[in-house]
Design a protein around this motif. Structure first.
Motif, short mmCIF file in Angstrom:
data_model
loop_
_atom_site.label_atom_id
_atom_site.label_comp_id
_atom_site.label_asym_id
_atom_site.label_seq_id
_atom_site.Cartn_x
_atom_site.Cartn_y
_atom_site.Cartn_z
N VAL A 58 0.83 -1.17 -0.12
CA VAL A 58 0.13 -0.08 0.18
C VAL A 58 1.20 1.33 0.04
CG1 VAL A 58 -1.68 1.41 1.54
CG2 VAL A 58 -2.20 -1.05 0.98
N VAL A 59 1.83 1.26 0.95
CA VAL A 59 2.66 2.40 1.03
C VAL A 59 3.51 2.59 -0.20
CG1 VAL A 59 4.61 3.60 2.13
CG2 VAL A 59 2.66 2.63 3.68
N TRP A 60 4.33 1.72 -0.62
CA TRP A 60 5.08 1.70 -1.84
C TRP A 60 4.65 1.78 -2.97
CZ3 TRP A 60 8.20 -3.29 0.12
CH2 TRP A 60 9.00 -2.87 1.18
N GLY A 61 3.40 1.06 -3.12
CA GLY A 61 2.54 1.43 -4.54
C GLY A 61 1.93 2.60 -4.61
N THR A 62 1.56 3.29 -3.48
CA THR A 62 1.01 4.64 -3.64
C THR A 62 2.13 5.54 -3.73
OG1 THR A 62 -0.76 3.95 -1.97
CG2 THR A 62 -0.25 6.47 -2.28
N ALA A 63 3.07 5.34 -3.31
CA ALA A 63 4.43 6.34 -3.40
C ALA A 63 4.75 6.13 -5.08
CB ALA A 63 5.67 6.02 -2.58
N VAL A 64 4.97 5.12 -5.29
CA VAL A 64 5.49 4.85 -7.09
C VAL A 64 4.26 5.26 -7.96
CG1 VAL A 64 5.96 3.13 -8.60
CG2 VAL A 64 7.03 2.95 -6.55
N ALA A 65 3.17 4.86 -7.53
CA ALA A 65 1.92 5.41 -8.58
C ALA A 65 1.88 7.16 -8.65
CB ALA A 65 0.53 4.77 -8.10
N LEU A 66 2.15 7.56 -7.47
CA LEU A 66 1.98 9.04 -7.35
C LEU A 66 3.16 9.62 -8.18
CD1 LEU A 66 0.26 9.87 -3.82
CD2 LEU A 66 -0.62 10.02 -6.34
N GLY A 67 4.23 9.18 -8.11
CA GLY A 67 5.44 9.63 -8.76
C GLY A 67 5.58 9.59 -10.28
N ALA A 68 4.82 8.21 -10.69
CA ALA A 68 4.56 7.93 -12.32
C ALA A 68 3.59 8.79 -12.66
CB ALA A 68 4.15 6.57 -12.10
N ALA A 69 2.41 9.23 -11.80
CA ALA A 69 1.24 10.18 -12.25
C ALA A 69 2.14 11.48 -12.64
CB ALA A 69 0.34 10.07 -11.27
N TYR A 70 3.04 11.95 -11.77
CA TYR A 70 3.68 13.16 -11.91
C TYR A 70 4.37 12.96 -13.30
CZ TYR A 70 6.85 17.00 -11.38
OH TYR A 70 7.81 18.20 -11.90
N LEU A 71 5.27 12.10 -13.37
CA LEU A 71 5.94 11.87 -14.49
C LEU A 71 5.22 11.87 -15.72
CD1 LEU A 71 8.86 11.29 -15.62
CD2 LEU A 71 8.40 8.97 -15.41
N LEU A 72 4.12 11.33 -15.68
CA LEU A 72 3.20 11.14 -16.83
C LEU A 72 2.51 12.47 -17.40
CD1 LEU A 72 2.01 7.58 -16.75
CD2 LEU A 72 3.73 8.39 -18.17
N SER A 73 2.40 13.04 -16.28
CA SER A 73 1.35 14.38 -16.26
C SER A 73 2.40 15.64 -16.61
CB SER A 73 0.68 14.60 -15.38
OG SER A 73 1.14 14.91 -14.18
N SER A 74 3.45 15.53 -16.30
CA SER A 74 4.44 16.60 -16.30
C SER A 74 4.94 16.98 -17.92
CB SER A 74 5.52 16.69 -15.40
OG SER A 74 6.36 17.75 -15.18
N SER A 75 5.37 18.13 -18.23
CA SER A 75 6.16 18.54 -19.37
C SER A 75 7.30 18.97 -19.32
CB SER A 75 5.09 19.43 -20.50
OG SER A 75 4.67 20.49 -19.61
N ALA A 76 7.67 19.17 -17.87
CA ALA A 76 8.86 19.89 -17.64
C ALA A 76 10.14 18.85 -18.05
CB ALA A 76 9.14 19.90 -16.10
N PRO A 77 11.17 19.49 -18.48
CA PRO A 77 12.28 18.70 -19.13
C PRO A 77 13.05 17.87 -17.86
CG PRO A 77 12.90 21.19 -18.90
CD PRO A 77 11.62 20.95 -18.49
#
Length: 186
Positions: A58-77
């Motif tokens: 739950v903890v690790w999965g949530t952290a990774v999912a939120l990090g991946a969500a940021y990566l996929l939604s961000s257009s920052a270099p």
């Protein structure tokens, strides 16, 4: 802190035999005492491990999912760096937040497995003040400690050991034990 180990005060054999006649050999074989002489049924190691695994996922999965969500939604270099930072920070912060659910000893992992994390002193709840720290220990420091112990043993050292202050009990079996009149020794 190895929560699946039984308490060092096993119940007397004569009591185990009586409990075996009433509640079965499995319950009697896991019968232990808290420091205040209250009886409890220790959780089987497999269920205690599964409770830890669910909580860690739950903890690790949530952290990774939120990090991946940021990566996929961000257009920052430098979105990849940001995603890693977010994941690491969340992996350290989320246990405290998730630990609030653990104040009564029953986070999602314990609910799924029918266990409860309690204090060895008296079988009491760990409380919301310590719950975040306990969850951090369970999902981050415990695995790290086990890896370091393994590396140390492979290098010729010995395990660091430590004091066990909490244990996982079989919640339903302990309630059945108490309902059958086996609450305290002496």
């Amino acid at each position: 802190m190895r929560t699946s180990e039984p308490h060092p005060y096993p119940a007397p054999d004569s009591l185990r035999q009586h409990v075996a006649r009433v509640l079965g050999q499995d319950v009697a074989g896991r019968l232990c005492l808290f420091d205040d002489n209250t009886l409890y049924v220790n959780a089987p190691p497999g269920r205690a491990f599964l409770a830890w695994l669910v909580d860690a996922l739950v903890v690790w999965g949530t952290a990774v999912a939120l990090g991946a969500a940021y990566l996929l939604s961000s257009s920052a270099p430098d979105a990849g760096v940001g995603a890693v930072v977010i994941t690491v920070v969340l992996a350290l912060v989320l246990p405290f937040v998730y630990g609030c659910c653990y104040a009564n000893g029953r986070a999602l992992g314990a609910v799924v497995t029918g266990t409860r994390l309690v204090r060895l002193r008296d079988g009491g709840r760990i409380g919301w003040v310590r719950a975040g720290g306990v969850m951090l220990i369970r999902v981050i420091l415990l695995p790290l400690g086990l890896v370091l112990d393994l590396v140390g043993m492979l290098a010729g050292g010995s395990s660091a050991g430590g004091s066990v202050r909490r244990t996982s009990i079989d919640d339903r079996a302990t309630e059945q034990l108490w309902a059958a009149g086996f609450r305290r020794l002496g």
